[in-house]
Design a protein around this motif. Structure first.
Motif, mmCIF file in Angstrom:
data_model
loop_
_atom_site.group_PDB
_atom_site.id
_atom_site.type_symbol
_atom_site.label_atom_id
_atom_site.label_comp_id
_atom_site.label_asym_id
_atom_site.label_seq_id
_atom_site.Cartn_x
_atom_site.Cartn_y
_atom_site.Cartn_z
ATOM 1 N N TYR A 1 0.849 -1.188 0.000
ATOM 2 C CA TYR A 1 0.000 0.000 0.000
ATOM 3 C C TYR A 1 0.890 1.244 0.000
ATOM 4 N N CYS B 1 -4.401 1.538 -2.272
ATOM 5 C CA CYS B 1 -4.188 0.085 -2.241
ATOM 6 C C CYS B 1 -4.057 -0.382 -3.686
ATOM 7 N N SER C 1 -8.056 4.788 -1.437
ATOM 8 C CA SER C 1 -8.926 3.734 -0.899
ATOM 9 C C SER C 1 -9.367 4.070 0.519
ATOM 10 N N LYS D 1 -13.013 3.440 2.839
ATOM 11 C CA LYS D 1 -12.940 3.582 4.291
ATOM 12 C C LYS D 1 -12.543 5.007 4.644
ATOM 13 N N GLU E 1 -17.277 2.691 6.669
ATOM 14 C CA GLU E 1 -16.769 1.642 5.795
ATOM 15 C C GLU E 1 -17.822 1.263 4.755
ATOM 16 N N ASP F 1 -8.700 -0.417 12.066
ATOM 17 C CA ASP F 1 -8.324 -1.421 11.073
ATOM 18 C C ASP F 1 -8.106 -0.753 9.717
ATOM 19 N N ASP G 1 -7.121 -2.252 7.008
ATOM 20 C CA ASP G 1 -7.053 -3.430 6.141
ATOM 21 C C ASP G 1 -5.841 -4.287 6.455
#
Length: 193
Positions: free
Chosen positions: A62, A88, A107, A137, A152, A172, A174
């Motif tokens: 990423y 990403c 992303s 996100k 999200e 989070d 990802d």
């Protein structure tokens, strides 16, 4: 009495202006909006989060960018400087030999909320980011309390909102995780906020 008439400029003129601008500005559908300064806490939170994510995201392939890289959302005719954004995969970028460049496919976006911009970040800016197909996100980080709103994408027109406010809650990203208390562990004196 009506609203004052504002001169609108073409987006290409904005990109030419922004390439060498001394003061950063965003483009909002024909209007140039000068970016204000930030608090020391705001800046430390952004830098602290970048430090926690950078190595992990790099290992996952990423790309992480900070507040000095533009994001263009053509569908709503706006250009922003997000506090942090993550791509990403391959970076899609508008290249202009005569003007500033902008990324087209964030992303994940993180905005540290400021008093003056938090309503805009939650509404108009979020709606604009949603027009970007890859965007999935959105983190809204509060400066003055242990709280992060996470939005999200579940489907093209459905978003799930979660509020994190416990010290051991996990952000989070990802491929990488950050414990909420670690984000707020800034060691600031009261007069530095």
């Amino acid at each position: 009495m009506g609203s004052p008439v504002r001169n609108r400029i073409p987006i290409e003129d904005y990109f030419i202006h922004e390439k060498d601008a001394f003061i950063k500005s965003e483009y909002h559908n024909g209007e140039i909006i000068a970016m204000g300064g930030t608090t020391t806490k705001h800046d430390l939170m952004v830098n602290h989060l970048i430090a926690q994510l950078l190595y992990c995201l790099k290992k996952k392939g990423y790309k992480l960018f900070s507040k000095d890289v533009l994001v263009h959302a053509p569908a709503c005719n706006r250009v922003f400087y997000p506090d942090i954004f993550i791509v990403c995969g391959k970076i899609l970028k508008e290249k202009r030999p005569w003007g500033a460049s902008a990324v087209l496919n964030p992303s994940i976006v993180v905005e540290v909320l400021s008093e003056s911009t938090q309503e805009f970040d939650r509404t108009e800016k979020f709606d604009c980011y949603k027009t970007i197909a890859e965007f999935r996100k959105y983190f809204l980080v509060y400066q003055h309390e242990l709280k992060v709103e996470v939005h999200e994408k579940i489907s093209p027109n459905q978003w799930l909102e979660t509020t994190l406010s416990q010290e051991n809650d996990v952000l989070d990203f990802d491929a990488c995780e950050v414990i909420l208390k670690d984000l707020y562990d800034l060691d600031l004196e009261e007069d530095e906020v």
